[in-house]
Each structure stands twice: as C-alpha cells, then as structure tokens.
Design an enzyme around this catalytic site. Structure first.
Site, PDB file in Angstrom:
ATOM      1  N   SER A 191      -6.908   0.371   3.839  1.00  0.00           N
ATOM      2  CA  SER A 191      -5.519   0.127   3.433  1.00  0.00           C
ATOM      3  C   SER A 191      -4.746   1.356   2.974  1.00  0.00           C
ATOM      4  O   SER A 191      -3.522   1.327   2.957  1.00  0.00           O
ATOM      5  CB  SER A 191      -5.483  -0.934   2.336  1.00  0.00           C
ATOM      6  OG  SER A 191      -6.311  -0.554   1.253  1.00  0.00           O
ATOM      7  N   LYS A 232       1.582  -0.340   2.523  1.00  0.00           N
ATOM      8  CA  LYS A 232       2.754  -0.793   1.771  1.00  0.00           C
ATOM      9  C   LYS A 232       4.070  -0.600   2.524  1.00  0.00           C
ATOM     10  O   LYS A 232       5.023  -1.360   2.335  1.00  0.00           O
ATOM     11  CB  LYS A 232       2.826  -0.071   0.422  1.00  0.00           C
ATOM     12  CG  LYS A 232       1.699  -0.424  -0.542  1.00  0.00           C
ATOM     13  CD  LYS A 232       1.794  -1.861  -1.018  1.00  0.00           C
ATOM     14  CE  LYS A 232       0.805  -2.177  -2.121  1.00  0.00           C
ATOM     15  NZ  LYS A 232       0.888  -3.567  -2.586  1.00  0.00           N
ATOM     16  N   GLU A 256       8.246  -2.544  -8.411  1.00  0.00           N
ATOM     17  CA  GLU A 256       7.183  -2.220  -9.359  1.00  0.00           C
ATOM     18  C   GLU A 256       6.081  -1.530  -8.580  1.00  0.00           C
ATOM     19  O   GLU A 256       5.948  -1.706  -7.373  1.00  0.00           O
ATOM     20  CB  GLU A 256       6.668  -3.492 -10.042  1.00  0.00           C
ATOM     21  CG  GLU A 256       5.545  -4.198  -9.307  1.00  0.00           C
ATOM     22  CD  GLU A 256       5.908  -4.751  -7.930  1.00  0.00           C
ATOM     23  OE1 GLU A 256       5.027  -4.785  -7.045  1.00  0.00           O
ATOM     24  OE2 GLU A 256       7.074  -5.151  -7.739  1.00  0.00           O
TER      25      GLU A 256
END
Length: 399
Positions: A381, A95, A117
């Site tokens: 990830s 991210k 969010e």
C-alpha cells in the site's frame, strides 16, 4: 441460508447490516445528504469516470504493476508472493486514488476549500497534491505525536501549499485529528469539503472511499488473469481499512481467502495495540457504528502502533460486517514482526515498504512458510521513505 451478495452493500441509509450509518450532529446531516446526491449524480456519470480514469493514468501513474517477489517466494517455501505496487503511485501510496476522486467531486460541487485528517501523512500529502492540481485551498489536521513521527510528510504537505494544523488533544494521533477535522467541517460547510482518507466516518464516506480505492482490486484481477495466475489468498494491512477494502471488495463474491492484518503493537495482552477487530467491540466513533476500542465507561482507549497510519481505535464499518460474516479473517502482527518484515523485503527484493504495509508482509511471510503452492497477493500500500526517521532512531541513528 441465503448467500450474501457482498457487493450490494451498504443499503440506502449507509448500513452494512448493524454497522455504518450516520451518527452526527444535525448540522452535518445536510452536507452529508448533499454529498451523497452529488456523488450518485456526478461521480457515477460516464463523463466523470472518463476524466478520473485519465487523471489516474496520466497524473497518478496507474495501472500500478503486480510484481512477483520471486526471491523471497523461493526462500520462504513453495508459495508465490505477488505484490500490488501501490507504492509506485504518485505520492507513494494508495491514498492518491481517493484524494483525486474526491477533489474532482468537490470541484464539481463548487467547493473551494478542502480539509483532511492524516496519521502517517500519506493521505495528507495525497490531498495536498490533489488540491494543488485543482487549485483548491487545503487544510490538513494531524496529531502532534504523528507530526514528530512523520516530519518528512509534514514538510511535503507544506511544500504543496497546504496548511498543517497540529492537534494536541487526546492521544495526539489520528483519532484526534479526525475529531478536529469534523469540528472544522461543522463550522464551514458552505465552502468546504472534507476528504476523509479511510473507509470510516458517516455515510456516504465508507462507500465513496471504497469505490475510489476499488481500482486496486479491479486492476489486480485483470493483471493476475493476464499472467494466467489465480490469487488464492489476498492480504492487506488494516487501520481504518481503505487499502484493504480497495483490494478486497472486487473479490468478495469470488472463491478466494481474504486476510486483513491489524496492528498488534506490543502484543494484544499488553493493551498497547491498535486492533479493534480482534480486541474491540461494536460502538459509535466518528459518525458510524463499528468495532472500536473503548473502556467499560465507553471512553475511547489509547492505541499504539509503530506505524502512524494504523494507530487508530476504530475501523471502517464494512470491515466490521465482513468480520461478523466471517468473509474476511482479521489477524494481528506485532511491531517487532512488522520491523522484521520491513528489513526482509528491503534487503531481499530492493523494495522499502511503509511500516503499515510491513504488517501485511509479516503475516504473508508466515503463510508462505506454512502453506504450499498458493498464490498470495499482497497490497503493497505504500513506500517506506516516510518511515526512515523512525527506523533510523530505533537503530540509534539520526538521519
């Protein structure tokens, strides 16, 4: 039939054929247009790209390595499993790649306030981190259900100076957090930039997030070439789909099999899952047309996944397009299978994966048992520190 150049999409209006676009209130049309123009002018410039590359290297810790999971490769059969270690990024997941890029862009646009969010909390942590780095005010919307599941990440965000706003509407998860963030943006467009964390939302977000996350695929292509290995199969988990498209996109025109893994929850037949590409249909959600989970009256259905980051009733429009074109195969993995994969990788390789990532691993392990002499590249990830409370509670333990 004319061969598709997958890297030429979306078109100027943000469409991947019949998916994508801008289905938003009139109030948001100007800031979306402003964002698109700024992105094309600022983020595409050589100076911006040079600065971003430096930040990703010196602050985030890129390039992340590719690790040959030799023990499990041998145990499961004759395939070689390679892990793209996005879990080793600063903040512990992919991210941060997008959060840094968008925060830099917002700063260049003169914005002073950032909203975001988050579901699993990793995007919230990444955004709060980028805001601390660039001295930007940060507000993160998070479903109250996810707040309970991800207490560690909530505390991390607060330590980083972010305000975490609990969302108690709807299913109290990622979908509802995104709804509230969009409402905030409508009210505060002058000084606020909304950092969407996935390849969803109205144009140009699916394109922007994809481009910032594509560093994963570009790096891995170079790294696999360096070790004289060709990736035969790519695997990544798919919620909104940012980590998956980040790995997949640079390979779309190559001769490689690509597989996205959705959250099967308790099983597709139970209705308690988060697999819009497998059990949903095209519709409108959060400003774009894509595959979504809705009932016969057009109401968004509740979803379920053991992993908060996959607990979303929609998916990025590019994934919908890739599904229809059969360029990517989309499958599902249940909560039970993901948990088994979580334990297996942890015990055999000493790597604790995020529960989201465990879905991709579970399907990878199935492939490794059924095929021979294939090089399988998995996007690892995120790391699983954030999920320890969830795992422990399932074992009847309190951490």
């Amino acid at each position: 039939m004319k061969k598709i150049n997958y890297k030429s999409f979306p078109d100027k209006d943000g469409h991947f054929a019949k998916y994508g676009g801008q289905y938003v209130s009139e109030t948001l049309m100007y800031p979306l247009s402003e964002l698109y123009k700024a992105y094309m002018k600022i983020a595409k410039s050589a100076s911006f790209q040079k600065e971003l590359k430096g930040e990703l290297k010196n602050y985030v810790g890129r390039p992340t390595p590719i690790y040959h999971a030799s023990r499990i490769s041998k145990e499961l059969g004759n395939c070689n499993i390679y892990l793209k270690r996005e879990d080793l990024n600063h903040t512990g997941a992919h991210k941060i790649n997008n959060a840094m890029g968008q925060a830099m862009l917002a700063k260049a646009m003169g914005k002073t306030r950032i909203i975001a969010e988050t579901g699993a909390g990793q995007h919230g942590v990444a955004t709060a981190t980028a805001c601390a780095r660039y001295n930007l005010k940060c507000v993160v919307y998070m479903g109250s259900e996810d707040i309970q599941r991800q207490k560690i990440n909530v505390y991390r965000m607060k330590l980083l100076g972010a305000e975490v706003v609990a969302v108690n509407s709807g299913s109290k998860t990622l979908k509802d957090a995104l709804n509230e963030a969009l409402r905030d943006w409508v009210t505060n467009v002058d000084d606020t930039h909304y950092i969407i964390g996935s390849v969803a939302g109205p144009h140009p977000y699916p394109m922007i997030v994809r481009d910032f996350q594509s560093v994963i695929g570009h790096e891995s292509k170079q790294q696999m070439k360096k070790i004289n290995k060709k990736a035969h199969i790519l695997v990544a988990c798919v919620g909104g789909g940012s980590n998956a498209i980040g790995l997949f996109h640079p390979y779309l025109n190559d001769n490689v099999e690509i597989i996205g893994v959705e959250a099967g929850g308790y099983g597709l037949s139970t209705g308690k899952h988060a697999a819009p590409l497998n059990k949903g249909k095209p519709g409108i959600l959060h400003g774009n047309r894509t595959y979504i989970m809705e009932d016969k009256n057009g109401q968004i259905e509740s979803t379920h996944s053991i992993s908060a980051g996959l607990d979303y009733p929609g998916v990025g429009p590019e994934h919908s397009w890739l599904k229809d074109n059969k360029r990517v195969k989309y499958v599902t993995v249940t909560d039970k299978e993901a948990l088994e994969a979580f334990y297996y990788l942890t015990e055999k390789e000493g790597i604790i994966p995020a529960l989201e990532t465990a879905h991709a691993l579970a399907y990878t392990f199935k492939i490794a048992k059924s095929k021979s002499k294939k090089n399988i590249l998995v996007n690892l990830s995120g790391r699983g520190d954030k999920d320890i409370d969830t795992i422990a509670s399932l074992q009847g333990m309190k951490v």
